[in-house]
Design an enzyme around this catalytic site. Structure first.
Site, PDB file in Angstrom:
ATOM      1  N   THR A  43     -14.857  -6.061  -6.488  1.00  0.00           N
ATOM      2  CA  THR A  43     -15.735  -6.430  -5.364  1.00  0.00           C
ATOM      3  C   THR A  43     -16.884  -5.436  -4.800  1.00  0.00           C
ATOM      4  O   THR A  43     -16.922  -4.170  -5.312  1.00  0.00           O
ATOM      5  CB  THR A  43     -14.938  -6.603  -3.942  1.00  0.00           C
ATOM      6  OG1 THR A  43     -14.240  -5.011  -3.627  1.00  0.00           O
ATOM      7  CG2 THR A  43     -13.699  -7.492  -4.326  1.00  0.00           C
ATOM      8  N   GLY A  44     -18.031  -6.014  -4.152  1.00  0.00           N
ATOM      9  CA  GLY A  44     -19.013  -5.384  -3.796  1.00  0.00           C
ATOM     10  C   GLY A  44     -19.798  -4.044  -4.432  1.00  0.00           C
ATOM     11  O   GLY A  44     -19.883  -3.906  -5.463  1.00  0.00           O
ATOM     12  N   LYS A  75     -13.312 -11.482   1.736  1.00  0.00           N
ATOM     13  CA  LYS A  75     -13.829 -11.754   0.245  1.00  0.00           C
ATOM     14  C   LYS A  75     -12.306 -11.716  -0.639  1.00  0.00           C
ATOM     15  O   LYS A  75     -12.395 -12.459  -1.691  1.00  0.00           O
ATOM     16  CB  LYS A  75     -14.601 -10.330  -0.146  1.00  0.00           C
ATOM     17  CG  LYS A  75     -13.889  -8.986   0.215  1.00  0.00           C
ATOM     18  CD  LYS A  75     -15.218  -7.925   0.134  1.00  0.00           C
ATOM     19  CE  LYS A  75     -14.645  -6.436   0.696  1.00  0.00           C
ATOM     20  NZ  LYS A  75     -15.476  -5.586   0.657  1.00  0.00           N
ATOM     21  N   THR A  76     -11.401 -10.881  -0.348  1.00  0.00           N
ATOM     22  CA  THR A  76     -10.128 -11.099  -1.105  1.00  0.00           C
ATOM     23  C   THR A  76      -8.957 -11.953  -0.656  1.00  0.00           C
ATOM     24  O   THR A  76      -8.034 -12.025  -1.236  1.00  0.00           O
ATOM     25  CB  THR A  76      -9.700  -9.821  -1.612  1.00  0.00           C
ATOM     26  OG1 THR A  76      -9.443  -9.168  -0.191  1.00  0.00           O
ATOM     27  CG2 THR A  76     -10.793  -8.831  -2.322  1.00  0.00           C
ATOM     28  N   ASP A 134      -9.171  -2.063   7.720  1.00  0.00           N
ATOM     29  CA  ASP A 134      -9.150  -2.827   6.454  1.00  0.00           C
ATOM     30  C   ASP A 134      -8.194  -3.908   6.543  1.00  0.00           C
ATOM     31  O   ASP A 134      -6.806  -3.679   7.239  1.00  0.00           O
ATOM     32  CB  ASP A 134      -8.633  -1.845   5.176  1.00  0.00           C
ATOM     33  CG  ASP A 134      -9.139  -2.398   4.036  1.00  0.00           C
ATOM     34  OD1 ASP A 134      -9.254  -3.571   3.911  1.00  0.00           O
ATOM     35  OD2 ASP A 134      -9.233  -1.871   3.060  1.00  0.00           O
ATOM     36  N   LYS A 146       5.107  -6.224  -3.273  1.00  0.00           N
ATOM     37  CA  LYS A 146       6.342  -7.027  -3.338  1.00  0.00           C
ATOM     38  C   LYS A 146       6.640  -7.537  -4.661  1.00  0.00           C
ATOM     39  O   LYS A 146       7.844  -7.711  -4.992  1.00  0.00           O
ATOM     40  CB  LYS A 146       6.168  -8.341  -2.246  1.00  0.00           C
ATOM     41  CG  LYS A 146       7.171  -9.220  -2.268  1.00  0.00           C
ATOM     42  CD  LYS A 146       6.830 -10.592  -1.395  1.00  0.00           C
ATOM     43  CE  LYS A 146       8.066 -11.289  -1.342  1.00  0.00           C
ATOM     44  NZ  LYS A 146       7.982 -12.468  -0.430  1.00  0.00           N
ATOM     45  N   HIS A 287      11.654  33.363  14.699  1.00  0.00           N
ATOM     46  CA  HIS A 287      12.681  32.113  14.858  1.00  0.00           C
ATOM     47  C   HIS A 287      11.973  31.257  15.941  1.00  0.00           C
ATOM     48  O   HIS A 287      12.699  31.012  17.100  1.00  0.00           O
ATOM     49  CB  HIS A 287      14.035  32.530  15.333  1.00  0.00           C
ATOM     50  CG  HIS A 287      14.729  33.398  14.288  1.00  0.00           C
ATOM     51  ND1 HIS A 287      14.883  32.904  12.874  1.00  0.00           N
ATOM     52  CD2 HIS A 287      15.162  34.594  14.091  1.00  0.00           C
ATOM     53  CE1 HIS A 287      15.478  33.559  12.150  1.00  0.00           C
ATOM     54  NE2 HIS A 287      15.617  34.705  12.713  1.00  0.00           N
ATOM     55  N   ASN A 429      15.562  28.985  28.741  1.00  0.00           N
ATOM     56  CA  ASN A 429      14.646  29.530  30.037  1.00  0.00           C
ATOM     57  C   ASN A 429      13.982  30.871  29.577  1.00  0.00           C
ATOM     58  O   ASN A 429      14.292  31.430  28.896  1.00  0.00           O
ATOM     59  CB  ASN A 429      15.769  29.885  31.082  1.00  0.00           C
ATOM     60  CG  ASN A 429      16.261  28.694  31.662  1.00  0.00           C
ATOM     61  OD1 ASN A 429      15.774  27.947  32.146  1.00  0.00           O
ATOM     62  ND2 ASN A 429      17.832  28.682  31.974  1.00  0.00           N
TER      63      ASN A 429
END
Length: 535
Positions: A43-44, A75-76, A134, A146, A287, A429
């Site tokens: 793309t692009g 576009k996609t 995006d 997936k 610590h 404390n």
């Protein structure tokens, strides 16, 4: 045989869709794919970069038969893209649908997302940040992830060498094990991306407690273990850039441990309370609690004053500096065993001095974190986590209210402010004795505030003995308490130790009783109205 290792787990990519914002390493990777006969679609700007490099590459618009539109927002997002990514290979009805619609499978996807996080960090306005969210990228990434049974999805340049090596090893094929690993990373990347967007938008519209809060981070380093050797641990960077351990360059020394990182962060956040344009400051942490903090004419002077507070506890501690480490300070610090030095920068002579201690870690952050900056902190609890805004209150902006008959002197006020800055970073404390812009006794993490007062006074006496002094360092000091004195006993313990003035939030039901005790002891006391609990 496991499916992960079986020949059936190997897939040869025939077509790859490449659409990236960050083009680092892109051309070499694409050439590597082409060498294995992989057809390239793009793309692009990505298409232009690949074509300029002499690669054969198709435009996505030629594949979909639909032009990019709406300034590239669409576009996609098309069935010929998502159908090619999601179709289950070998499933008859899926393959029939692809043939009927003229859709060719896409076997490898390379997408890194619009730089939303970087745009926010750069201080862009609202509209520009929105334009850098995006949509098509995450949609494609999730589709490919997936369907990782057949599709390899790459979300960053760090994946390129790994995939090319596997293609080389397996004759142009990827393994199911790798595709699953890439899919896990892909889902995590989109989750972290959405987390950054939702956090930013919640801040922009002023929603303090959104219905859902997502946490995301990018791996900085896998650690050897956690707080203890049987615990697994890793270090992740997340949220807006903040100078500190996440931005630090480790110049030398052993790998940092989980505990080192926690202590180093605590030290650097504390020392950042002191403006380097005003004063040199050093904090020594053990610590997660300070065992000595001081301002000085230079870093070496501040270090010696901080060390005097508790030289025994400082052994094996973390040293944080608010200015560039110089040779004089480095020479003083390396005299005793130290785990980590963290500073905004260091000069060449200082680096050379530290280099003589090969296990000593030297971290240079590039700057100091802003103690006033907004942000969020998260604490895990069973079944969830607590979220709270960072404690970004600073004593210089507090309205100090004198509540005793005697008002504090200018010198006492300076030390009060110093001590309250430190108390903000001491576990509750918290009690801090200070004199001459240096801590002289610190009591931390006790169940009883009066016990913290007594422990801090004991530390002041021990420090005096170590320094060869007959009188406790607490004599003539001021004392800061992170929260109110519930009874007069803690305040009286401080007076007995030699303190002459007290700074505390106030707000106790027995404030009148505590004020009366202060007046009877001749103490000056101010209320800040701001509490600094740190658990």
């Amino acid at each position: 045989m496991s499916d992960l290792a079986s020949p059936a787990g190997l897939r040869r990519p025939a077509r790859a869709l490449v659409s990236v914002s960050d083009k680092t390493g892109l051309v070499d990777f694409a050439k590597g794919l082409a060498a294995f006969g992989v057809e390239l679609i793009s793309t692009g700007g990505t298409h232009k970069a690949l074509a300029a490099a002499g690669l054969q590459v198709k435009e996505v618009a030629d594949v979909t038969g639909f032009p990019e539109m709406l300034d590239g927002r669409v576009k996609t997002l098309h069935p010929k893209v998502h159908g090619g990514l999601l179709a289950v290979r070998g499933k008859p009805d899926h393959e029939a649908a692809l043939r009927a619609q003229g859709i060719a499978p896409i076997d490898l996807l390379v997408v890194n997302l619009y730089p939303f996080e970087a745009t926010v960090e750069a201080g862009a306005d609202f509209d520009e940040c929105v334009e850098n969210i995006d949509i098509g990228g995450p949609a494609m990434i999730r589709s490919a992830a997936k369907n990782h049974e057949s599709v390899a999805v790459l979300t960053g340049a760090s994946d390129y060498a790994l995939v090319l090596a596997e293609l080389e090893e397996h004759g142009g094929a990827t393994t199911l094990a790798l595709r699953r690993r890439l899919a896990q990373k892909a889902f995590a990347r989109t989750a972290a991306y959405d987390s950054a967007i939702s956090h930013w938008l919640a801040g922009e519209i002023g929603v303090a407690a959104p219905d859902y809060r997502a946490l995301g981070g990018q791996l900085v380093e896998a650690l050897r273990y956690g707080e203890n050797p049987h615990q697994i641990a890793a270090f992740y960077a997340s949220g807006p850039r903040r100078f500190g351990v996440s931005t630090a360059r480790q110049v030398q020394g052993k790998q940092l441990s989980y505990n080192n990182l926690g202590d180093t962060d605590a030290a650097f956040e504390l020392v950042a309370e002191f403006d380097p344009a005003r004063t040199a400051a050093v904090a020594i942490i053990k610590h997660a609690n300070p065992c000595g903090v001081a301002e000085g004419s230079d870093l070496a002077d501040a270090y010696e004053l901080a060390l005097r507070c508790d030289p025994v506890s400082a052994f094996g501690g973390i040293i944080a500096l608010n200015r560039k480490l110089d040779a004089k300070a480095a020479a003083a610090i390396v005299k005793i065993f130290t785990e980590v030095i963290i500073a905004p920068d260091a000069d060449e002579d200082a680096v050379a001095i530290v280099a003589a201690k090969k296990n000593l870690r030297l971290l240079l952050t590039g700057g100091l974190p802003d103690p006033r900056a907004a942000g969020w902190r998260h604490t895990p609890v069973a079944g969830g986590f607590l979220a709270q805004s960072r404690d970004n209150a600073v004593v210089d902006e507090m309205d100090l209210r004198v509540v005793t008959k005697r008002a504090p002197s200018e010198a006492e006020i300076r030390d009060m402010k110093f001590a309250f800055r430190v108390a903000k970073h001491v576990k509750s404390n918290a009690i801090v004795y200070a004199k001459g812009s240096a801590t002289v006794g610190i009591g931390a993490g006790q169940m009883s505030r009066v016990d913290s007062c007594r422990i801090a006074a004991l530390k002041a006496r021990e420090a005096a003995t170590t320094a060869g002094l007959a009188e406790s360092l607490a004599k003539g000091s001021v004392v800061a308490s992170d929260a109110f004195f519930p009874f007069a006993d803690g305040l009286l313990a401080a007076a007995e130790a030699g303190a002459t003035a007290v700074i505390q939030p106030g707000g106790s039901l027995r404030d009148d009783e505590v004020i009366k005790a202060a007046d009877e002891a001749g103490l000056a006391m101010v209320f800040t109205g701001v509490r600094h609990f740190r658990h």
